[in-house]
Write a protein that holds these residues in place. Structure first.
Motif, short mmCIF file in Angstrom:
data_model
loop_
_atom_site.label_atom_id
_atom_site.label_comp_id
_atom_site.label_asym_id
_atom_site.label_seq_id
_atom_site.Cartn_x
_atom_site.Cartn_y
_atom_site.Cartn_z
N LYS A 71 0.81 -1.24 0.04
CA LYS A 71 -0.19 -0.04 -0.08
C LYS A 71 0.86 1.39 -0.17
O LYS A 71 1.90 1.29 0.74
CB LYS A 71 -0.83 0.03 1.20
CG LYS A 71 -2.19 1.06 1.24
CD LYS A 71 -2.91 0.78 2.35
CE LYS A 71 -2.58 0.58 3.66
NZ LYS A 71 -3.76 0.31 4.54
N ARG A 72 0.44 2.34 -0.82
CA ARG A 72 1.14 3.48 -1.04
C ARG A 72 0.32 4.57 -0.82
O ARG A 72 -1.04 4.53 -0.96
CB ARG A 72 1.79 3.62 -2.35
CG ARG A 72 2.89 2.56 -2.66
CD ARG A 72 3.24 2.37 -4.07
NE ARG A 72 3.60 3.63 -4.75
CZ ARG A 72 3.90 3.99 -5.97
NH1 ARG A 72 3.45 2.94 -7.03
NH2 ARG A 72 4.06 5.21 -6.59
N ALA A 73 1.01 5.70 -0.35
CA ALA A 73 0.07 7.07 -0.25
C ALA A 73 0.02 7.46 -1.62
O ALA A 73 0.47 7.65 -2.46
CB ALA A 73 0.96 8.22 0.51
N LEU A 74 -1.57 8.07 -1.92
CA LEU A 74 -2.15 8.39 -3.07
C LEU A 74 -1.14 9.64 -3.21
O LEU A 74 -1.04 10.16 -4.62
CB LEU A 74 -3.58 8.72 -2.92
CG LEU A 74 -4.21 8.95 -4.07
CD1 LEU A 74 -4.07 7.79 -5.22
CD2 LEU A 74 -5.68 9.31 -3.94
N THR A 75 -0.81 10.37 -2.38
CA THR A 75 -0.23 11.63 -2.38
C THR A 75 1.15 11.46 -3.49
O THR A 75 1.67 12.57 -3.73
CB THR A 75 0.18 12.35 -1.14
OG1 THR A 75 0.72 11.53 -0.18
CG2 THR A 75 -1.37 12.89 -0.69
N GLU A 76 1.73 10.36 -3.45
CA GLU A 76 2.98 9.93 -4.44
C GLU A 76 2.61 10.42 -5.92
O GLU A 76 3.56 10.25 -6.25
CB GLU A 76 3.40 8.53 -4.09
CG GLU A 76 3.78 8.58 -2.55
CD GLU A 76 4.51 7.10 -2.49
OE1 GLU A 76 4.57 6.23 -3.49
OE2 GLU A 76 4.56 6.69 -1.25
N LEU A 77 1.37 10.13 -6.16
CA LEU A 77 1.25 10.38 -7.64
C LEU A 77 1.05 11.77 -7.88
O LEU A 77 0.78 12.69 -7.13
CB LEU A 77 -0.40 10.00 -7.86
CG LEU A 77 -0.25 8.20 -7.63
CD1 LEU A 77 -1.80 7.81 -7.91
CD2 LEU A 77 0.47 7.52 -8.36
N TYR A 92 -3.38 2.09 -3.52
CA TYR A 92 -3.11 3.27 -2.91
C TYR A 92 -4.21 3.86 -1.49
O TYR A 92 -5.25 3.14 -1.90
CB TYR A 92 -3.37 4.49 -3.83
CG TYR A 92 -2.05 4.38 -4.98
CD1 TYR A 92 -1.03 4.96 -4.94
CD2 TYR A 92 -2.57 3.74 -6.42
CE1 TYR A 92 -0.12 4.81 -5.93
CE2 TYR A 92 -1.63 3.59 -7.02
CZ TYR A 92 -0.34 4.11 -7.10
OH TYR A 92 0.59 3.82 -8.07
N GLU A 93 -3.88 4.52 -0.82
CA GLU A 93 -4.50 5.12 0.37
C GLU A 93 -4.61 6.42 0.34
O GLU A 93 -3.38 6.99 0.50
CB GLU A 93 -4.39 4.41 1.56
CG GLU A 93 -5.45 4.56 2.56
CD GLU A 93 -5.10 3.81 3.87
OE1 GLU A 93 -5.57 2.46 3.75
OE2 GLU A 93 -4.65 4.13 4.76
N PHE A 94 -5.59 7.22 0.70
CA PHE A 94 -5.57 8.71 1.04
C PHE A 94 -6.81 8.75 1.87
O PHE A 94 -8.02 8.47 1.96
CB PHE A 94 -6.15 9.30 -0.45
CG PHE A 94 -5.97 10.88 -0.05
CD1 PHE A 94 -4.79 11.55 0.33
CD2 PHE A 94 -7.17 11.66 -0.47
CE1 PHE A 94 -4.90 12.70 0.53
CE2 PHE A 94 -6.96 12.92 -0.54
CZ PHE A 94 -5.93 13.74 -0.03
N GLN A 272 -9.41 4.21 -0.43
CA GLN A 272 -8.38 2.94 -0.91
C GLN A 272 -8.65 2.93 -2.58
O GLN A 272 -9.87 2.51 -3.02
CB GLN A 272 -8.53 1.66 -0.25
CG GLN A 272 -7.95 1.89 1.18
CD GLN A 272 -7.76 0.54 1.87
OE1 GLN A 272 -8.55 -0.56 1.58
NE2 GLN A 272 -7.32 0.57 3.16
N TRP A 274 -7.41 0.51 -5.90
CA TRP A 274 -6.32 -0.27 -6.55
C TRP A 274 -6.54 -0.25 -8.07
O TRP A 274 -7.56 -0.31 -8.92
CB TRP A 274 -6.79 -1.80 -6.12
CG TRP A 274 -6.09 -2.82 -7.01
CD1 TRP A 274 -4.84 -2.99 -6.87
CD2 TRP A 274 -6.69 -4.03 -7.56
NE1 TRP A 274 -4.28 -4.13 -7.59
CE2 TRP A 274 -5.36 -4.67 -7.98
CE3 TRP A 274 -7.79 -4.69 -8.07
CZ2 TRP A 274 -5.50 -5.93 -8.78
CZ3 TRP A 274 -7.86 -5.53 -8.70
CH2 TRP A 274 -6.89 -6.31 -9.11
#
Length: 313
Positions: A71-77, A92-94, A272, A274
């Motif tokens: 799981k990664r932070a959506l803010t990385e995008l 992703y998760e935000f 979340q 995917w």
């Protein structure tokens, strides 16, 4: 008042408001009106009509599914000008700021799941604009944004709003959109013999909207006072037309990615997403302002998502 007279009066009110069909959170205002013996297609064109009937993308075959990717932070995008995110393969998760879109109902709780549905209704443009523009105005407090959304849902006329609310609207809406914020004849339906013949759920929501209109015009009304009217306390009943939607159920968005909503309260939701590596969603935008989390229990609030990260007070 005899039923035929009630129907005649309400029919005139309906024509004065708008003849277009609409569904509301409690299985449709028209259906509730019919239960009261009112022979008419609807009572109003609601500012936001998105309902459980519009949540057509649930994915029960994914119940219990957890993506294999870390799981990664959506803010990385990469962000978009609208405050959204350009999707890439992965999980992703935000944790975002979310907003109530149904005054006079209960907040999240009780293990109810939420499904994706898009914003619909006569105020769709204004609501989406507020949520999108809020990302570029981090200085505006979440309470002020929620208050403006409640004003729109309650059909409060812009000229009647307290000065502090007008100032927020001027930062987030265009002059054309502000000019469209006018009150209509709904006060006719909140008291007297007409109101007495309406179902309890419908009367409850319409009375909450009427109370909000009055409070929003009074300088110094606190957010806590507005919240007590808009967000009901106590145990939520099972609303008409509810479905058994378990917590954490995924929806398959039309763009090809999976999304689910885990509200921590009406003010904040863990979202979340995917994105399958071989799917069509890669490179598409996730625009939170186009996502309404609709509860399986129709007595609970619809929650529009935002691109603003939630920070506990």
């Amino acid at each position: 008042m005899k039923i035929w007279m009630l129907g005649t009066v309400l029919g005139a009110v309906s024509l004065a408001l708008c003849p277009a069909p609409a569904q509301a959170q409690f299985g449709g205002l028209g259906k509730l009106a019919q239960k009261a013996g009112i022979r008419m297609p609807e009572l109003r064109r609601a500012p936001i009509t998105t309902s459980l009937e519009d949540a057509q993308w649930e994915a029960p075959d994914r119940d219990g599914f957890v993506p294999a990717e870390p799981k990664r932070a959506l803010t990385e995008l990469r962000r978009t000008p609208a405050g959204g995110f350009v999707l890439q393969p992965g999980f992703y998760e935000f944790h975002d700021q979310s907003y109530c879109l149904q005054a006079g109902t209960h907040g999240p709780g009780g293990g109810d799941g939420y499904l994706f549905a898009p914003p619909e209704g006569s105020a769709r443009d204004a609501v989406i604009t507020i949520v999108r523009n809020s990302v570029a105005h981090p200085q505006i407090d979440q309470h002020e944004i929620q208050t403006l959304l409640w004003a729109i849902l309650a059909r409060a006329r812009f000229e009647d709003l307290a000065t502090e609310h007008q100032a927020v609207a001027a930062q987030l809406l265009s002059p054309r959109q502000i000019a469209s914020l006018n009150r209509n004849a709904l006060d006719l339906l909140t008291r007297g013999p007409i109101a007495d013949n309406l179902p309890r759920e419908l009367r409850q929501v319409m009375q909450a909207e009427a109370n909000l209109r009055s409070m929003l015009a009074s300088p110094g009304t606190s957010f806590a006072e507005l919240e007590r009217v808009a967000v009901l306390a106590g145990m939520a009943p099972v609303g008409e037309g509810s479905l058994d939607v378990p917590t954490g159920r995924w929806s398959l968005h039309p763009d090809g990615y999976y999304v689910r909503y885990l509200p921590q309260g009406y003010t904040n939701t863990v979202v979340q997403i995917w994105v399958p590596a071989d799917g069509e969603a890669v490179g598409k935008e996730y625009d939170p302002a186009l996502h309404i989390a609709v509860p399986g229990n129709t007595a609970r609030q619809r929650l529009i998502q935002s691109g603003r990260a939630y920070r506990a007070r």
